[in-house]
Scaffold this motif. Structure first.
Motif, PDB file in Angstrom:
ATOM      1  N   ALA A  79       8.521   0.334  15.634  1.00 29.86           N
ATOM      2  CA  ALA A  79       7.816   1.129  16.641  1.00 29.86           C
ATOM      3  C   ALA A  79       6.560   1.765  16.066  1.00 29.86           C
ATOM      4  N   GLU A 117      11.135  -3.736  27.073  1.00 30.87           N
ATOM      5  CA  GLU A 117      11.638  -2.689  26.189  1.00 30.87           C
ATOM      6  C   GLU A 117      12.080  -3.287  24.850  1.00 30.87           C
ATOM      7  N   ASP A 159      10.532  -2.475  21.134  1.00 28.90           N
ATOM      8  CA  ASP A 159      11.431  -2.004  20.085  1.00 28.90           C
ATOM      9  C   ASP A 159      11.345  -2.882  18.838  1.00 28.90           C
TER      10      ASP A 159
END
Length: 302
Positions: free
Chosen positions: A212, A270, A274
């Motif tokens: 991230a 998502e 990630d």
């Protein structure tokens, strides 16, 4: 602050070493025993526009580029390419020195096939501590070849000279490729440990917050963490596993993605973020290239 000298020609190298002018404007062959007996490079860095192949034998001293310093052993070959910054220390040439240095300007090979393929010789981008260690027999093979260059270099230059010199340089590089393959092979136990270290590095990276924060790990990042140049790391992995470092990273990422797709209900975007992808479409493109289907299709099918 260290002085940095920018060298753009073979003639400048000769001037820097305080030796007679070269006999060819684009190439020079120097025997270590013919150089000044003591050369003090302490505190001096030079950025060369030349390629260099050097066999160390009978020289007491060290060479440094990047963050690494290497105290040479007899029988090592070091390669540098244009625009690398190299620094050294005080060097003492022994009376029985058998080493040599081959320097050539990119213009020498620009119009030849070697000019199109020299980037494939990854060892020009290896760090000094990844130097090639050659046996006495291998040293003799290479020295015999540079002697052929010396013959062409020292006689009257004609229209055949440059072609013969370039083809001999290419032959030297091909032999060095063979010798590096041998070096990787004989160090296989050590290399296998490095493969395990690389895999542990990837597992630790993706188990942390680094994806991230930093995005996907690059080959350069992995090499730095393992004190290796990226090309050496990739070549080591390819010799041991048949796959490059980049391929290993991509495979690792796709396998993690598969686990996330099947083990969670997280959106594809998502999961992409990630894992360190800046754009979800880049993740989807890599996943489809590796599996033959999109992430959504993979999740639906399984």
């Amino acid at each position: 602050m260290s002085e940095t000298i920018h060298v753009t020609s073979v003639a400048q190298i000769h001037e820097f070493l305080q030796i007679p002018s070269p006999k060819h404007p684009l190439v020079s062959f120097l025997r270590m025993k013919d150089l000044p007996k003591v050369m003090d490079f302490e505190g001096v860095k030079y950025n060369s526009g030349l390629y260099m192949i050097a066999l160390k034998h009978g020289v007491v001293g060290s060479l440094q580029y990047g963050r690494n310093s290497y105290d040479f052993e007899d029988g090592t070959l070091v390669f540098t390419r244009p625009n690398q910054v190299v620094s050294g220390t005080k060097e003492v040439i022994q009376p029985d020195a058998k080493g040599w240095m081959l320097l050539f300007h990119p213009d020498l090979i620009r119009k030849s096939p070697l000019g199109q393929t020299i980037h494939q010789y990854n060892f020009f981008d290896y760090e000094v501590h990844e130097a090639l260690h050659v046996s006495e027999e291998e040293q003799k093979t290479l020295t015999d070849l540079v002697d052929k260059i010396a013959v062409e270099y020292n006689q009257n230059i004609d229209r055949h000279s440059q072609k013969l010199i370039v083809s001999t340089i290419e032959l030297i590089l091909d032999y060095c490729t063979r010798y590096y393959d041998r070096q990787f092979f004989v160090r296989t136990n050590m290399n296998q440990d490095r493969v395990s270290e690389f895999e542990q590095l990837l597992r630790g990276y993706f188990a942390s917050d680094k994806p991230a924060e930093l995005g996907l790990p690059s080959v350069r990042y992995c090499g730095e963490q393992m004190s290796m140049s990226p090309n050496y790391l990739s070549d080591l992995l390819k010799k041991e596993t048949g796959r490059s470092a980049k391929d290993h990273i991509n495979t690792f990422v796709v396998n993690l993605a598969k686990n996330e797709l099947l083990g969670t209900t997280a959106a594809v975007s998502e999961i992409a973020y990630d894992l360190g992808f800046e754009y979800p479409q880049h993740f989807s493109k890599l996943f489809k290239k590796r599996t033959g289907m999109s992430p959504a299709a993979f999740r639906k099918q399984n």
